[in-house]
Design a protein around this motif. Structure first.
Motif, short mmCIF file in Angstrom:
data_model
loop_
_atom_site.label_atom_id
_atom_site.label_comp_id
_atom_site.label_asym_id
_atom_site.label_seq_id
_atom_site.Cartn_x
_atom_site.Cartn_y
_atom_site.Cartn_z
N PRO A 119 0.78 -1.14 -0.19
CA PRO A 119 -0.01 0.02 -0.03
C PRO A 119 0.87 1.27 -0.10
CG PRO A 119 -0.26 -1.25 2.30
CD PRO A 119 0.71 -2.07 1.41
N LEU A 120 1.90 1.11 0.67
CA LEU A 120 2.74 2.55 0.74
C LEU A 120 3.36 2.88 -0.56
CD1 LEU A 120 4.11 4.83 2.21
CD2 LEU A 120 5.97 3.15 2.70
N LEU A 121 3.97 1.67 -1.34
CA LEU A 121 4.58 1.92 -2.73
C LEU A 121 3.44 2.42 -3.52
CD1 LEU A 121 7.22 1.59 -4.44
CD2 LEU A 121 6.46 -0.84 -4.80
N THR A 122 2.35 1.69 -3.58
CA THR A 122 1.35 1.95 -4.57
C THR A 122 0.84 3.51 -4.21
OG1 THR A 122 0.56 -0.26 -4.72
CG2 THR A 122 -1.17 1.13 -5.06
N GLY A 123 0.52 3.99 -2.98
CA GLY A 123 0.15 5.00 -2.81
C GLY A 123 0.91 6.22 -3.16
N THR A 124 2.25 6.00 -2.80
CA THR A 124 3.50 7.02 -3.06
C THR A 124 3.56 7.25 -4.75
OG1 THR A 124 4.31 6.50 -1.08
CG2 THR A 124 5.61 7.60 -2.76
N LEU A 125 3.56 6.29 -5.39
CA LEU A 125 3.72 6.43 -6.80
C LEU A 125 2.47 7.01 -7.17
CD1 LEU A 125 5.37 2.97 -7.70
CD2 LEU A 125 6.36 5.09 -7.38
N ALA A 126 1.33 6.53 -6.85
CA ALA A 126 0.12 6.98 -7.48
C ALA A 126 0.06 8.68 -7.37
CB ALA A 126 -1.18 6.55 -6.93
N ALA A 127 0.22 9.11 -5.94
CA ALA A 127 0.31 10.68 -5.89
C ALA A 127 1.20 11.19 -6.78
CB ALA A 127 0.74 10.94 -4.37
N ALA A 128 2.34 10.70 -7.02
CA ALA A 128 3.28 11.37 -8.06
C ALA A 128 2.70 11.41 -9.20
CB ALA A 128 4.47 10.85 -8.16
N TYR A 129 1.92 10.34 -9.74
CA TYR A 129 1.43 10.12 -11.03
C TYR A 129 0.07 11.31 -11.23
CZ TYR A 129 -1.90 7.56 -14.36
OH TYR A 129 -2.72 7.26 -15.50
N VAL A 130 -0.46 11.41 -10.05
CA VAL A 130 -1.75 12.30 -10.06
C VAL A 130 -1.09 13.74 -10.33
CG1 VAL A 130 -3.44 13.21 -8.53
CG2 VAL A 130 -3.29 10.85 -8.97
N GLN A 131 -0.10 14.04 -9.53
CA GLN A 131 0.27 15.42 -9.70
C GLN A 131 0.95 15.79 -11.23
OE1 GLN A 131 3.36 14.91 -6.56
NE2 GLN A 131 2.02 15.45 -4.82
N GLY A 132 1.42 14.84 -11.47
CA GLY A 132 1.87 15.01 -13.06
C GLY A 132 0.78 15.36 -14.03
N LEU A 133 -0.45 14.44 -13.96
CA LEU A 133 -1.53 14.94 -14.68
C LEU A 133 -2.15 16.15 -14.41
CD1 LEU A 133 -3.43 11.37 -14.77
CD2 LEU A 133 -3.17 12.92 -16.68
N GLN A 134 -2.34 16.37 -13.12
CA GLN A 134 -3.35 17.55 -12.63
C GLN A 134 -2.51 19.05 -12.69
OE1 GLN A 134 -6.79 15.27 -9.98
NE2 GLN A 134 -5.28 16.56 -9.14
N ASP A 135 -0.97 18.87 -12.74
CA ASP A 135 -0.44 19.92 -12.77
C ASP A 135 -0.34 20.64 -14.28
OD1 ASP A 135 0.37 19.92 -10.26
OD2 ASP A 135 2.53 19.41 -10.62
N LYS A 136 -1.06 19.68 -15.15
CA LYS A 136 -1.00 20.28 -16.44
C LYS A 136 -2.58 20.44 -16.77
CE LYS A 136 3.06 18.92 -18.95
NZ LYS A 136 3.74 18.59 -20.23
N GLY A 137 -3.60 20.44 -15.87
CA GLY A 137 -4.80 20.64 -15.93
C GLY A 137 -5.65 19.36 -16.35
N ILE A 138 -5.30 18.45 -16.43
CA ILE A 138 -5.92 17.21 -16.53
C ILE A 138 -6.30 16.40 -15.36
CG2 ILE A 138 -6.05 14.87 -17.87
CD1 ILE A 138 -5.82 17.43 -19.64
N ALA A 139 -7.49 16.03 -15.08
CA ALA A 139 -8.06 15.48 -13.79
C ALA A 139 -7.60 13.96 -13.77
CB ALA A 139 -9.52 15.50 -13.60
N ALA A 140 -7.15 13.43 -12.96
CA ALA A 140 -6.84 11.81 -12.57
C ALA A 140 -8.06 11.39 -11.68
CB ALA A 140 -5.57 11.79 -11.73
N THR A 141 -8.24 10.27 -12.09
CA THR A 141 -9.31 9.35 -11.34
C THR A 141 -8.69 8.13 -10.53
OG1 THR A 141 -10.77 10.35 -12.96
CG2 THR A 141 -11.76 8.60 -11.58
N PRO A 142 -8.16 8.10 -9.55
CA PRO A 142 -7.70 7.04 -8.95
C PRO A 142 -8.96 6.12 -8.61
CG PRO A 142 -6.77 8.79 -7.68
CD PRO A 142 -7.80 9.52 -8.89
N LYS A 143 -8.57 4.77 -8.76
CA LYS A 143 -9.62 3.95 -8.62
C LYS A 143 -9.06 2.39 -8.29
CE LYS A 143 -9.09 2.77 -13.79
NZ LYS A 143 -9.55 2.87 -15.43
N HIS A 144 -10.21 1.45 -7.87
CA HIS A 144 -11.36 1.60 -7.96
C HIS A 144 -11.68 1.41 -6.13
CE1 HIS A 144 -10.47 -0.45 -11.57
NE2 HIS A 144 -11.44 0.31 -11.97
N TYR A 145 -12.36 2.15 -5.67
CA TYR A 145 -12.63 2.61 -4.15
C TYR A 145 -13.83 1.50 -3.91
CZ TYR A 145 -13.09 5.41 -0.11
OH TYR A 145 -13.12 5.59 1.29
N VAL A 146 -13.36 0.52 -3.06
CA VAL A 146 -12.31 0.04 -2.60
C VAL A 146 -12.29 -1.30 -2.31
CG1 VAL A 146 -13.08 0.35 -0.18
CG2 VAL A 146 -10.54 0.40 -0.68
#
Length: 775
Positions: A119-146
């Motif tokens: 869970p730590l590796l997954t969440g940390t990498l996902a957060a960086a991925y989301v930041q890369g998308l959203q810093d350029k104005g594209i929404a990320a959608t982490p899935k699938h909860y839960v």
């Protein structure tokens, strides 16, 4: 942007209308309040667009596990930036990814789309991925909860797990990504959690996600997951997808009028949707889309994707044969010729090309490579690859036989649902066979419906009956029918289907030869070479959305192929073209194993770069590899329930003597771990510092991993650091350690105390042990 003003300007029916999609991947506009249409696209390793098959050409990145094997947040962020550019090129506002469910069991069919078992590796990498998308104005959608870790009965299964397991393991990646990256949307899963559908789980959506964590984004349903009206609206779901139709619309208006749902609840849902639209440029100021995004086949993209793929590949074993030193190579196996770039299902998309391993290695070694086909790897026939057919055309007809539309196609397959062919009474697909001489071939069709097939002057008819209600089968494992025919150059294959459902396509391929013939040819080639490189793996029959695996064994006679080649060759390297663990009964017979994942469109060039050492395959495993099928947790529910009886001890936390440990990877150099020390804040490990020396003859990348082994809890990863070190160089590495995994849940969070710290190159190679208590 004035959301309050917009809400006041709409009556109830118009508000509710906006809360269900307008199409498969689109949301309604509302010009009166300045709301433009929003476009969504499946991800997470490519932006497919609105077409389920044969849509726009887009980058196919390496799969999520291969990207995760870098253990590198900077690379994860760069991946998000690439996907943001790809989305902007298609004027897509929302990317449906990343997938941050966990690798609970290697039998899960969709693991290729998710990062890891931790869970730590997954969440940390996902957060960086989301930041890369959203810093350029594209929404990320982490899935699938839960708690959506398998595909069997995925639309109805109830994942049964206690609060401790839910909090410490399965909610944790979502908690990390929400608190560290603030995604603009999250997707609720198909499954139930302890009997309550995820799309109407008030405790988890309103209580934990929006309440405890303060998530201010939008919660959308997975596609067709929402089945209730008042329950899902009151449970925190903000958007039903797709549309039009579904359980909201008029039914939700009636529920509000009946007092079952408060209009303030509707306003909250719509406020979140308008905030998403504002963030992505569809509400308020008009978005300016860039015109200079690199093309999917541009050199800048190809360099990135080669690096993403090759650098994440993992050297599992190596007796010195890798990297290859310009030898004569016998390259063997169906996956060498027909390399699998991506998994099946919603993650799949149309690449500009896929470089096969045969083409990639030949481009570097020339005539020092002899290429030999292997055994069959597919149990089901797929649409023909590039170059098999030309002048491909698809035509749709109405009930009277009049042409509705006709298009040239690059592949002989299209979606009858969700694309331009939807609503047609019949569909025709045809193509001219590319041949130099008459050849016996298999010709056929795939997809539900009433078919007629014309080929080589023969006409055939067959009915492939619809399995009522099984959407996954229609899209992902459509039935097929073939016949053997003598086909001549210039012959055209034409198929027409009535009552088509979901997917339709042609089948054209050589008649399979017996496994013994293929293995015999491989053995003869292996004897003549200095090194035999055997490429084996899985296909989208095993690694796909909608279905789980029944075994970890390689399909077909691939194990027999490897064993035979290893017995004949001077040296044998096995390249595994798969994202998730496989059994390796031949492991002791071969000289090296390179785990190549699903490498994306630049697959062959990336594998060649890794084999020859042009790019170090410095990946570390993100999943524990079992020795046998019996070591893998079940994915089969009983009476609709799938109990997570292992609790928090998933993957490496509960493993004992696996084939390969989580975190394992050799790279191309050797390492010495020097003196280490730990720092503490409020009694919790905050960092570990150590000296690291590259003792090999090549520069390399190391992933220093720190685990906590508590006194009475399973071991868990608490931090890692990536270090690039020149040969002979010593550096000091600081490993930040997360407090989020140094706690335990018992009606609230409590810190873990005591135990020991393990500083390791994977749990199978622990280098330093320290006390986890502050002295």
């Amino acid at each position: 942007m004035d959301i309050e003003k917009a809400l006041k300007g709409l009556d109830l029916p118009r508000k509710v209308r906006l809360l269900t999609g307008s199409a498969l991947f689109a949301l309604w506009p509302e010009p009166e309040i300045g709301l433009a249409p929003l476009k969504l696209s499946d991800g997470p390793t490519g932006v497919r667009g609105a077409e389920l098959r044969g849509g726009v050409i887009a980058c196919v990145l390496p799969n999520a596990t291969l990207l995760a094997q870098h253990w590198d947040t900077a690379l994860a962020r760069e991946v998000g930036e690439v996907l943001a550019d790809e989305a902007a090129a298609q004027q897509v506002h929302v990317v449906l990814g990343p997938t941050i469910n966990l690798h609970r069991t290697p039998l899960g069919g969709r693991l290729f789309e998710a990062y890891s078992e931790d869970p730590l590796l997954t969440g940390t990498l996902a957060a960086a991925y989301v930041q890369g998308l959203q810093d350029k104005g594209i929404a990320a959608t982490p899935k699938h909860y839960v708690a959506n870790e398998s595909e069997t009965e995925r639309r109805t299964v109830s994942s049964e797990l206690d609060a401790k397991t839910l909090r410490e393991v399965y909610l944790l990646p979502f908690e990390i990504v929400v608190e560290d990256a603030a995604p603009w949307a999250i997707m609720a899963a198909y499954n139930k959690v302890n009997g309550i559908p995820a799309t109407e789980h008030t405790e988890l959506v309103e209580g934990v996600l929006k309440g405890e964590w303060g998530f201010d984004g939008l919660v959308m349903s997975d596609w067709f997951a929402a089945q209730s009206t008042a329950e899902s609206a009151n449970g925190g779901l903000d958007l039903v997808m797709p549309g039009p139709g579904g359980p909201w619309e008029d039914e939700l208006v009636a529920a509000v009028e009946a007092g079952e749902v408060a209009e303030s609840t509707i306003d909250d849902h719509l406020s979140r949707l308008l905030l998403l639209a504002s963030r992505t440029g569809a509400f308020g100021a008009e978005r300016k889309w860039p015109a200079d995004v690199p093309a999917p086949d541009s050199e800048v993209r190809r360099e990135q994707l080669r690096r993403f793929a090759a650098g994440g590949m993992t050297v599992l074993t190596n007796n010195g044969v890798l990297p290859l030193q310009d030898p004569r190579v016998a390259l063997i196996g169906r996956h060498a010729i027909d390399t699998v770039a991506q998994g099946g299902g919603s993650a799949g998309l149309r690449p500009p090309h896929v470089i096969s391993i045969a083409d990639g290695l030949t481009s570097l070694l020339g005539d020092r490579v002899s290429v030999v086909d292997g055994v069959e790897v597919r149990m089901r026939y797929a649409a023909p690859g590039p170059g098999v057919l030309r002048d491909i055309r698809a035509t749709t007809f109405d009930a009277s036989g009049e042409v509705l539309a006709s298009r040239e196609m690059e592949i002989a397959e299209l979606a009858a649902y969700g694309g331009w062919a939807q609503g047609a009474a019949s569909i025709e697909v045809s193509g001219e066979v590319v041949l130099d001489e008459p050849t016996r071939m298999l010709a056929g069709v795939r997809g539900f419906g009433d078919w007629t097939l014309e080929v080589a002057g023969e006409q055939h008819a067959t009915r492939l009956a619809w399995a009522d209600g099984i959407v996954e089968e229609a899209l992902l494992k459509p039935p097929f029918w073939t016949t053997e025919v003598l086909v001549s150059p210039g012959d055209r294959i034409t198929a027409r289907v009535r009552e088509a459902s979901a997917l339709v396509g042609l089948i054209t391929q050589p008649v399979p030869r017996p496994p013994a013939d293929a293995i015999g040819a491989a053995v003869r080639a292996a004897r003549e070479a200095e090194v035999a490189v055997v490429v084996v793996g899985l296909t989208d029959e095993q690694e796909t959305e909608g279905f789980d695996k029944t075994t970890l064994a390689l399909p077909g006679e691939q194990d027999a192929l490897v064993a035979a080649v290893a017995g004949a060759a001077k040296r044998t390297v096995v390249v595994v073209n798969a994202a998730t663990p496989v059994l390796m009964p031949w492991l002791a017979q071969v000289d090296a194993v390179l785990w190549a994942g699903l490498p994306g469109q630049e697959a062959g060039d990336a594998v060649a770069a890794a084999l020859l050492g042009d790019i170090e395959p410095a990946g570390r495993l993100v999943t524990t590899f079992p020795r046998a099928d019996s070591d893998a947790l079940s994915v089969v529910p009983a009476n609709g329930a799938l109990p997570y009886t292992e609790g928090t001890a998933i993957g490496y936390r509960g493993a004992s003597e696996p084939l390969f440990w989580f975190g394992h990877g050799l790279g191309y150099t050797t390492w010495e771990y020097g003196p280490a020390s730990a720092s503490f804040v409020d009694g919790v490990v905050s960092a570990v510092s150590l000296e690291l020396t590259n003792t090999g003859e090549r520069s390399g990348r190391e992933v220093v991993q720190v685990y906590l082994r508590p006194v009475s809890e399973p071991v868990r990863l608490i931090g890692w650091a990536v270090a690039d070190v020149a040969d002979g160089e010593t550096v000091r590495v600081e490993v930040p350690c997360s407090s989020r995994v140094q706690r335990t849940w018992d009606d609230g969070w409590h810190p873990l105390r005591g135990g020991e710290l393990l500083i390791a190159r994977g749990l199978g190679d622990i280098r330093v042990t320290l006390p986890a208590d502050q002295e």
